[in-house]
Design a protein around this motif. Sequence first.
Motif, PDB file in Angstrom:
ATOM      1  N   TYR A 165     -40.700 -11.504  39.684  1.00 24.24           N
ATOM      2  CA  TYR A 165     -41.412 -12.211  40.748  1.00 24.24           C
ATOM      3  C   TYR A 165     -42.425 -13.157  40.125  1.00 24.24           C
ATOM      4  N   ARG A 166     -42.463 -14.387  40.622  1.00 25.42           N
ATOM      5  CA  ARG A 166     -43.498 -15.346  40.223  1.00 25.42           C
ATOM      6  C   ARG A 166     -44.716 -15.185  41.113  1.00 25.42           C
ATOM      7  N   LEU A 167     -44.491 -14.695  42.358  1.00 27.25           N
ATOM      8  CA  LEU A 167     -45.558 -14.530  43.344  1.00 27.25           C
ATOM      9  C   LEU A 167     -45.451 -13.166  43.983  1.00 27.25           C
ATOM     10  N   ILE A 168     -46.600 -12.513  44.139  1.00 30.04           N
ATOM     11  CA  ILE A 168     -46.682 -11.269  44.898  1.00 30.04           C
ATOM     12  C   ILE A 168     -47.817 -11.433  45.904  1.00 30.04           C
ATOM     13  N   LEU A 169     -47.513 -11.263  47.186  1.00 28.46           N
ATOM     14  CA  LEU A 169     -48.537 -11.197  48.225  1.00 28.46           C
ATOM     15  C   LEU A 169     -48.741  -9.724  48.515  1.00 28.46           C
ATOM     16  N   MET A 170     -49.924  -9.212  48.187  1.00 29.85           N
ATOM     17  CA  MET A 170     -50.179  -7.777  48.217  1.00 29.85           C
ATOM     18  C   MET A 170     -51.286  -7.443  49.207  1.00 29.85           C
ATOM     19  N   ASP A 171     -50.909  -6.719  50.258  1.00 26.16           N
ATOM     20  CA  ASP A 171     -51.908  -6.212  51.197  1.00 26.16           C
ATOM     21  C   ASP A 171     -52.790  -5.209  50.455  1.00 26.16           C
ATOM     22  N   ILE A 172     -54.050  -5.158  50.795  1.00 29.86           N
ATOM     23  CA  ILE A 172     -54.953  -4.226  50.120  1.00 29.86           C
ATOM     24  C   ILE A 172     -54.875  -2.836  50.743  1.00 29.86           C
ATOM     25  N   MET A 173     -54.964  -2.751  52.048  1.00 30.83           N
ATOM     26  CA  MET A 173     -54.993  -1.454  52.729  1.00 30.83           C
ATOM     27  C   MET A 173     -53.590  -1.074  53.197  1.00 30.83           C
ATOM     28  N   MET A 174     -52.988  -0.077  52.498  1.00 32.43           N
ATOM     29  CA  MET A 174     -51.652   0.400  52.850  1.00 32.43           C
ATOM     30  C   MET A 174     -51.571   1.896  52.607  1.00 32.43           C
ATOM     31  N   PRO A 175     -50.637   2.560  53.283  1.00 27.89           N
ATOM     32  CA  PRO A 175     -50.430   3.983  53.015  1.00 27.89           C
ATOM     33  C   PRO A 175     -49.695   4.191  51.690  1.00 27.89           C
ATOM     34  N   VAL A 176     -49.642   5.402  51.242  1.00 28.07           N
ATOM     35  CA  VAL A 176     -48.954   5.871  50.032  1.00 28.07           C
ATOM     36  C   VAL A 176     -49.680   5.410  48.772  1.00 28.07           C
ATOM     37  N   ASP A 228     -51.305 -23.172  56.352  1.00 29.55           N
ATOM     38  CA  ASP A 228     -51.929 -24.231  55.552  1.00 29.55           C
ATOM     39  C   ASP A 228     -52.766 -23.649  54.422  1.00 29.55           C
ATOM     40  N   LYS A 229     -53.535 -22.609  54.714  1.00 26.50           N
ATOM     41  CA  LYS A 229     -54.354 -21.984  53.672  1.00 26.50           C
ATOM     42  C   LYS A 229     -53.469 -21.346  52.599  1.00 26.50           C
ATOM     43  N   LEU A 230     -52.412 -20.673  53.012  1.00 27.54           N
ATOM     44  CA  LEU A 230     -51.490 -20.062  52.055  1.00 27.54           C
ATOM     45  C   LEU A 230     -50.889 -21.124  51.144  1.00 27.54           C
ATOM     46  N   PHE A 231     -50.445 -22.231  51.712  1.00 30.35           N
ATOM     47  CA  PHE A 231     -49.820 -23.276  50.902  1.00 30.35           C
ATOM     48  C   PHE A 231     -50.831 -23.969  49.995  1.00 30.35           C
ATOM     49  N   ARG A 232     -52.085 -24.090  50.432  1.00 27.28           N
ATOM     50  CA  ARG A 232     -53.127 -24.612  49.525  1.00 27.28           C
ATOM     51  C   ARG A 232     -53.290 -23.688  48.325  1.00 27.28           C
ATOM     52  N   GLU A 233     -53.285 -22.378  48.564  1.00 26.64           N
ATOM     53  CA  GLU A 233     -53.392 -21.414  47.457  1.00 26.64           C
ATOM     54  C   GLU A 233     -52.185 -21.521  46.531  1.00 26.64           C
ATOM     55  N   LEU A 234     -51.001 -21.668  47.090  1.00 25.85           N
ATOM     56  CA  LEU A 234     -49.791 -21.790  46.277  1.00 25.85           C
ATOM     57  C   LEU A 234     -49.862 -23.048  45.406  1.00 25.85           C
ATOM     58  N   LYS A 235     -50.397 -24.145  45.954  1.00 28.49           N
ATOM     59  CA  LYS A 235     -50.578 -25.373  45.168  1.00 28.49           C
ATOM     60  C   LYS A 235     -51.597 -25.151  44.071  1.00 28.49           C
ATOM     61  N   THR A 236     -52.721 -24.532  44.414  1.00 28.06           N
ATOM     62  CA  THR A 236     -53.774 -24.253  43.433  1.00 28.06           C
ATOM     63  C   THR A 236     -53.244 -23.404  42.280  1.00 28.06           C
ATOM     64  N   LEU A 237     -52.379 -22.456  42.596  1.00 27.18           N
ATOM     65  CA  LEU A 237     -51.799 -21.559  41.589  1.00 27.18           C
ATOM     66  C   LEU A 237     -50.642 -22.202  40.817  1.00 27.18           C
ATOM     67  N   GLY A 238     -50.273 -23.427  41.184  1.00 28.06           N
ATOM     68  CA  GLY A 238     -49.207 -24.130  40.486  1.00 28.06           C
ATOM     69  C   GLY A 238     -47.814 -23.670  40.832  1.00 28.06           C
ATOM     70  N   LEU A 239     -47.664 -23.018  41.978  1.00 33.02           N
ATOM     71  CA  LEU A 239     -46.346 -22.511  42.384  1.00 33.02           C
ATOM     72  C   LEU A 239     -45.561 -23.511  43.219  1.00 33.02           C
TER      73      LEU A 239
END
Length: 130
Positions: free
Chosen positions: A49-60, A116-127
């Motif tokens: 994976y080049r990108l992982i979107l990881m929720d912070i609060m999850m079970p297990v 829009d915010k997600l895609f700005r982050e993806l651009k910032t990260l060079g993805l």
Amino acid sequence: MRALVVEDEFISRIVLEKMLAPIFEVDVVVNGAEALEAFELAHSEERPYRLILMDIMMPVKNGLEALEVIRQREDDRTLPRAKVIMTTALADIKTVVRAFDSGQASAYIVKPIDKDKLFRELKTLGLIDD
């Protein structure tokens, strides 16, 4: 390019997958333990994976715990680091600081996630390109 969405809320999983699908080959899991399994499988297939979107609060296993293990595995095996965007409904500064403390997270977005915010982050990260 592959992306992994780690999210326990059904609607959030669907929304994130639809946002990313035009650009990434997207896999979806529901907790940190499954994220670790997906991470290992992707590397065994030599298609990490080049990108992982990881929720912070999850079970297990929560997102912070899973990210710590992923970063340790990347370091132990000298693997290239995936870009990890932590996602959460919490606007808690302590959570943000913990995610960034050791440079483990690449970015942080508070839910609900705006495309829009997600895609700005993806651009910032060079993805993605402008």
